[in-house]
Design an enzyme around this catalytic site. Structure first.
Site: not given
Ligand code: UT7
Length: 309
Positions: A109, A234, A264
């Site tokens: 990520c 993020h 996500n």
């Protein structure tokens, strides 16, 4: 050595929307649990890493007005490559008609920030224009029947085009890349397996490294949290974002949040949130943007940029 600036931005999401209610209909979960514990209301699913990356890259090219043949570097951040080999960046390079080098970066990520800093480094020693993409389809790598992980991830991609600035330091003000491989057991995907995560421990560490990295980058840039016009974190969990914003002293009004709509999206997350903020008119020339990522590795990273020419 040359500096860089962002001259194009693009995003791509699959069409299929999967709501919390769709999970609640077949798993032991509820819309309320997912919304309260994560902030996610729906996510998009579909496509492949290369197809989403190509779509985001094409949008960034159109946004910049730059000819793909004039781009001499493609860096693609992903942890869900189409194939183990070759790099998915090569598929995207061919599809878009980009010349020059093309390679993948896997920092999970955190990948987009790693990819952007890598591209800036190569541009400092001679590349003129780079496309940096974050693209992931982690919905294909989560167990659809595991309520702990299935509800969290969506698919998507975002891309930027970077151009060299010869007559000044450029707009990348400071950066931080970090990793702690001793925590790689907290979040991983084995070959052929599904994503495994110790969510609680990742959460706990994420808030800490987020704040540390953001503070380090701001310090290196000679800035304070008050100077940040837009924080682009993020998008893993709204409670992580909230806790980090609190500790940093950056209000949610100055923070880009779109995980309610996309979940996500791993390496796609930061450029997708950035693209949304720009589309909403939240960034102006000269604004300081602070992007902060964290994820498997664990890795974490941040970059401070001045927006515009
Ligand atoms: O982008 C990569 C980085 N990843 C992350 O940043 C993720 C970080 N972690 C998180 O976002 C959170 O830890 C989660 C959203 C994954 C979990 O939230 P939590 O508040 O930490 O919950 P928990 O893990 O402490 O679980 C609490 C309970 C458990 O039940 P028991 O053991 O207490 O009976 C879970 O089984 O919640 C249960 N649970 C669920 N319940 C309903 C876990 N997932 C669900 C679900 N629906 N979808």
């Amino acid at each position: 050595m040359s500096g860089i600036r962002v001259v194009g931005l693009g995003a791509a999401l699959p069409e299929k929307i999967v709501t919390n209610a769709a999970f609640a209909a077949r798993l032991d979960t509820t819309d309320a649990w997912i919304a309260e514990r994560t902030g996610i209301l729906e996510r998009r699913m579909g496509g492949t890493t290369s197809s989403l990356a190509t779509q985001a890259g094409a949008a960034a090219l159109a946004n910049s007005g730059i000819d793909p043949a004039d781009i001499d570097l493609l860096v693609l951040a992903t942890s869900s490559p189409d194939q183990l080999m070759p790099a998915t960046a090569c598929t995207v390079q061919q599809a878009l008609g980009i010349s020059g080098g093309a390679f993948d970066v896997n920092a999970a990520c955190t990948g987009f920030v790693y990819a952007m800093v890598s591209a800036a480094g190569i541009m400092a020693i001679g590349a003129r224009r780079a496309m940096v993409i974050g693209s992931d389809v982690l919905s294909t790598m989560t167990d659809p029947n595991d309520r702990n992980t299935a509800v969290l991830f969506g698919d998507g991609a975002g891309a930027v085009i970077l151009e060299t600035v010869d007559d000044g330091p450029g707009n990348l003000l400071a950066w931080d890349l970090a990793a702690d491989g001793s925590t790689r057991h907290l979040l991983y995907i084995d070959h052929g397996g599904y994503l495994q995560m110790d969510g609680k421990e990742v959460f706990r560490r994420a808030v800490r490294v987020f704040v540390d990295s953001a503070q380090k980058t701001l310090r290196d840039a000679g800035l304070t949290p008050d100077d940040v016009a837009l924080l682009v974190p993020h998008q893993a969990n709204s409670r992580i974002i909230g806790a980090a914003c609190d500790r940093l002293g950056i209000s949610l009004e100055r923070t880009a949040v779109n995980l309610d709509r996309v979940g996500n999206t791993s390496a796609g997350s930061i450029p997708l949130a950035l693209a949304d903020a720009v589309a909403e008119g939240r960034l102006h020339d000269g604004d300081v943007v602070l992007m902060v990522g964290f994820g498997a590795g664990m890795t974490w990273a941040s970059v401070a940029l001045k927006w515009g020419p």
